[in-house]
Scaffold this motif. Structure first.
Motif, PDB file in Angstrom:
ATOM      1  N   ILE A  44       0.863  -1.189   0.000  1.00  0.00           N
ATOM      2  CA  ILE A  44       0.000   0.000   0.000  1.00  0.00           C
ATOM      3  C   ILE A  44       0.894   1.230   0.000  1.00  0.00           C
ATOM      4  O   ILE A  44       1.824   1.313   0.809  1.00  0.00           O
ATOM      5  N   PRO A  45       0.629   2.223  -0.868  1.00  0.00           N
ATOM      6  CA  PRO A  45       1.492   3.408  -0.900  1.00  0.00           C
ATOM      7  C   PRO A  45       1.399   4.253   0.368  1.00  0.00           C
ATOM      8  O   PRO A  45       2.383   4.850   0.799  1.00  0.00           O
ATOM      9  N   ASN A  46       0.199   4.307   0.983  1.00  0.00           N
ATOM     10  CA  ASN A  46      -0.036   5.178   2.134  1.00  0.00           C
ATOM     11  C   ASN A  46       0.356   6.608   1.802  1.00  0.00           C
ATOM     12  O   ASN A  46       0.419   6.981   0.635  1.00  0.00           O
ATOM     13  N   ASN A  47       0.619   7.423   2.820  1.00  0.00           N
ATOM     14  CA  ASN A  47       0.977   8.816   2.580  1.00  0.00           C
ATOM     15  C   ASN A  47       2.000   9.228   3.630  1.00  0.00           C
ATOM     16  O   ASN A  47       1.640   9.526   4.770  1.00  0.00           O
ATOM     17  N   SER A  48       3.251   9.214   3.251  1.00  0.00           N
ATOM     18  CA  SER A  48       4.318   9.516   4.209  1.00  0.00           C
ATOM     19  C   SER A  48       4.368  10.993   4.585  1.00  0.00           C
ATOM     20  O   SER A  48       4.977  11.358   5.589  1.00  0.00           O
ATOM     21  N   GLN A  49       3.720  11.853   3.805  1.00  0.00           N
ATOM     22  CA  GLN A  49       3.737  13.293   4.074  1.00  0.00           C
ATOM     23  C   GLN A  49       2.644  13.750   5.032  1.00  0.00           C
ATOM     24  O   GLN A  49       2.838  14.698   5.786  1.00  0.00           O
ATOM     25  N   LEU A  50       1.485  13.078   4.981  1.00  0.00           N
ATOM     26  CA  LEU A  50       0.330  13.523   5.766  1.00  0.00           C
ATOM     27  C   LEU A  50      -0.147  12.416   6.702  1.00  0.00           C
ATOM     28  O   LEU A  50      -0.366  11.291   6.266  1.00  0.00           O
ATOM     29  N   PHE A  91     -12.361  -4.994   2.766  1.00  0.00           N
ATOM     30  CA  PHE A  91     -11.150  -5.340   2.026  1.00  0.00           C
ATOM     31  C   PHE A  91     -10.260  -4.100   1.945  1.00  0.00           C
ATOM     32  O   PHE A  91     -10.746  -2.974   1.972  1.00  0.00           O
ATOM     33  N   VAL A  92      -8.955  -4.316   1.860  1.00  0.00           N
ATOM     34  CA  VAL A  92      -8.022  -3.186   1.835  1.00  0.00           C
ATOM     35  C   VAL A  92      -8.201  -2.398   0.542  1.00  0.00           C
ATOM     36  O   VAL A  92      -8.200  -2.959  -0.549  1.00  0.00           O
ATOM     37  N   HIS A  93      -8.362  -1.101   0.694  1.00  0.00           N
ATOM     38  CA  HIS A  93      -8.475  -0.213  -0.465  1.00  0.00           C
ATOM     39  C   HIS A  93      -7.945   1.154  -0.059  1.00  0.00           C
ATOM     40  O   HIS A  93      -7.735   1.430   1.123  1.00  0.00           O
ATOM     41  N   TYR A  94      -7.731   1.991  -1.050  1.00  0.00           N
ATOM     42  CA  TYR A  94      -7.294   3.371  -0.792  1.00  0.00           C
ATOM     43  C   TYR A  94      -7.717   4.234  -1.963  1.00  0.00           C
ATOM     44  O   TYR A  94      -8.179   3.729  -2.996  1.00  0.00           O
ATOM     45  N   CYS A 113      -5.955   0.871   9.566  1.00  0.00           N
ATOM     46  CA  CYS A 113      -5.427   1.987   8.787  1.00  0.00           C
ATOM     47  C   CYS A 113      -3.977   1.697   8.426  1.00  0.00           C
ATOM     48  O   CYS A 113      -3.229   1.156   9.248  1.00  0.00           O
ATOM     49  N   GLY A 114      -3.579   2.051   7.218  1.00  0.00           N
ATOM     50  CA  GLY A 114      -2.197   1.842   6.804  1.00  0.00           C
ATOM     51  C   GLY A 114      -1.950   0.514   6.133  1.00  0.00           C
ATOM     52  O   GLY A 114      -0.803   0.144   5.898  1.00  0.00           O
ATOM     53  N   GLY A 115      -3.012  -0.235   5.818  1.00  0.00           N
ATOM     54  CA  GLY A 115      -2.841  -1.536   5.184  1.00  0.00           C
ATOM     55  C   GLY A 115      -2.583  -2.638   6.205  1.00  0.00           C
ATOM     56  O   GLY A 115      -2.606  -2.399   7.417  1.00  0.00           O
ATOM     57  N   VAL A 128     -14.085  10.631  14.498  1.00  0.00           N
ATOM     58  CA  VAL A 128     -13.868  10.980  13.090  1.00  0.00           C
ATOM     59  C   VAL A 128     -12.445  10.587  12.695  1.00  0.00           C
ATOM     60  O   VAL A 128     -11.502  10.852  13.430  1.00  0.00           O
ATOM     61  N   LEU A 129     -12.321   9.952  11.539  1.00  0.00           N
ATOM     62  CA  LEU A 129     -11.019   9.616  10.964  1.00  0.00           C
ATOM     63  C   LEU A 129     -10.847  10.391   9.663  1.00  0.00           C
ATOM     64  O   LEU A 129     -11.731  10.347   8.808  1.00  0.00           O
ATOM     65  N   VAL A 130      -9.733  11.083   9.530  1.00  0.00           N
ATOM     66  CA  VAL A 130      -9.418  11.754   8.271  1.00  0.00           C
ATOM     67  C   VAL A 130      -8.266  10.973   7.637  1.00  0.00           C
ATOM     68  O   VAL A 130      -7.199  10.848   8.227  1.00  0.00           O
ATOM     69  N   LEU A 131      -8.527  10.431   6.452  1.00  0.00           N
ATOM     70  CA  LEU A 131      -7.574   9.565   5.766  1.00  0.00           C
ATOM     71  C   LEU A 131      -6.968  10.291   4.568  1.00  0.00           C
ATOM     72  O   LEU A 131      -7.673  10.560   3.582  1.00  0.00           O
ATOM     73  N   PRO A 132      -5.678  10.622   4.632  1.00  0.00           N
ATOM     74  CA  PRO A 132      -5.069  11.262   3.463  1.00  0.00           C
ATOM     75  C   PRO A 132      -5.016  10.304   2.282  1.00  0.00           C
ATOM     76  O   PRO A 132      -5.005   9.078   2.469  1.00  0.00           O
ATOM     77  N   ALA A 133      -5.009  10.853   1.089  1.00  0.00           N
ATOM     78  CA  ALA A 133      -4.941  10.040  -0.132  1.00  0.00           C
ATOM     79  C   ALA A 133      -3.815   9.021  -0.004  1.00  0.00           C
ATOM     80  O   ALA A 133      -2.728   9.343   0.469  1.00  0.00           O
ATOM     81  N   GLY A 134      -4.104   7.788  -0.416  1.00  0.00           N
ATOM     82  CA  GLY A 134      -3.109   6.727  -0.396  1.00  0.00           C
ATOM     83  C   GLY A 134      -3.169   5.832   0.814  1.00  0.00           C
ATOM     84  O   GLY A 134      -2.555   4.766   0.835  1.00  0.00           O
ATOM     85  N   THR A 135      -3.915   6.240   1.844  1.00  0.00           N
ATOM     86  CA  THR A 135      -3.973   5.462   3.084  1.00  0.00           C
ATOM     87  C   THR A 135      -4.844   4.222   2.915  1.00  0.00           C
ATOM     88  O   THR A 135      -6.049   4.327   2.687  1.00  0.00           O
ATOM     89  N   GLY A 136      -4.229   3.057   3.069  1.00  0.00           N
ATOM     90  CA  GLY A 136      -4.991   1.813   3.016  1.00  0.00           C
ATOM     91  C   GLY A 136      -5.894   1.713   4.227  1.00  0.00           C
ATOM     92  O   GLY A 136      -5.502   2.089   5.333  1.00  0.00           O
ATOM     93  N   HIS A 137      -7.107   1.222   4.030  1.00  0.00           N
ATOM     94  CA  HIS A 137      -8.026   1.043   5.145  1.00  0.00           C
ATOM     95  C   HIS A 137      -9.039  -0.043   4.841  1.00  0.00           C
ATOM     96  O   HIS A 137      -9.333  -0.321   3.681  1.00  0.00           O
TER      97      HIS A 137
END
Length: 200
Positions: A44-50, A91-94, A113-115, A128-137
Motif C-alpha cells: 500500500i502506498p499510504n501517505n508519508s507526508q500527511l 477489504f483493503v483499499h485506498y 489503517c495503513g494496510g 472521526v477519521l481523516v484519511l489522506p490520499a493513499g492510506t490503506g483502510h
C-alpha cells in the motif's frame, strides 16, 4: 463513489431535518487529533507526508437529530461533500486522487489503517477519521448497527484502488492531491490545516 449512492444521499438530504449552524457549533467538541503516520509498505502506498487524524468524541450526537444527518451536515458545512452513509469496506483499499473523512454515526468498530502492516483503530459514535490520499483502510470488525458518514474535500477525483500492481502509478497521483482548505470538523484554522502543512 457510485452514482447510485450519491443520488440516494442527495434524495435523503432533501427531506431530513438538518441542524442549523448555531446548533452544529454546540455539537462540536474541541479535540486534539491523534496522528498516525504510515509509510509505503511495499503493498500500500499510504501517505508519508500527511498523517491520518483520529478525533475521538469530536461530535456530540444529540437525540433530537439523526446522527448521520448531524455528521453529514457538519462535513458539508466545512466544504467536505459528495457524502455517503454506510459501513466501511472489509477489504483493503485506498484513494489515490482524493482525501476522505469518515465519521461514526452509530455503533462501534475496529478499522485497520495503513494496510495490513498498519494499525487497528477502535472507533465509536462521534469519532472521526481523516484519511489522506493513499492510506490503506478496511473494516476488521463492527457492531451490527455500525454506520459511518464518508465525505471528500472539494478538490480531487474519487477513485478506489485495490489492485496492488498499480501502486507505483498511484504514488505519483497521491503526491499531486491538493491539501483541503478546511478541517472537516473545525473548518478553517482547525487541526488538520496545521497537521497537514506540507514541508517545502
Amino acid at each position: 463513489m457510485p452514482l447510485k449512492d450519491q443520488i440516494k444521499n442527495y434524495a435523503r438530504k432533501l427531506v431530513e431535518d438538518r441542524p442549523d449552524t448555531a446548533a452544529l457549533r454546540k455539537m462540536v467538541r474541541s479535540r486534539k487529533p491523534l496522528m498516525l503516520r504510515f509509510a509505503d509498505d511495499g503493498i500500500i502506498p499510504n501517505n508519508s507526508q500527511l498523517p491520518v487524524l483520529h478525533y475521538r468524541g469530536a461530535v456530540a450526537l444529540p437525540k433530537n437529530f439523526n446522527p448521520g444527518t448531524v455528521i453529514d451536515t457538519l462535513f458539508e458545512s466545512n466544504g467536505w461533500g459528495r457524502s455517503w452513509r454506510d459501513t466501511v469496506y472489509d477489504f483493503v483499499h485506498y484513494h489515490s486522487q482524493i482525501h476522505e473523512v469518515v465519521g461514526v454515526a452509530k455503533g462501534r468498530a475496529k478499522i485497520e489503517c495503513g494496510g495490513i502492516k498498519g494499525r487497528i483503530v477502535s472507533v465509536k459514535p462521534g469519532d472521526v477519521l481523516v484519511l489522506p490520499a493513499g492510506t490503506g483502510h478496511r473494516l476488521i470488525d463492527a457492531s451490527r448497527d455500525f454506520l459511518v458518514v464518508g465525505a471528500y474535500p472539494e478538490s480531487g477525483t474519487y477513485d478506489e484502488c485495490t489492485d496492488m500492481r498499480e501502486r507505483r502509478y498511484a504514488a505519483k497521483r497521491i503526491a499531486k492531491v491538493r491539501k483541503p482548505n478546511k478541517d472537516p470538523i473545525f473548518g478553517k484554522g482547525g487541526p488538520l490545516t496545521k497537521a497537514w502543512r506540507r514541508k517545502a
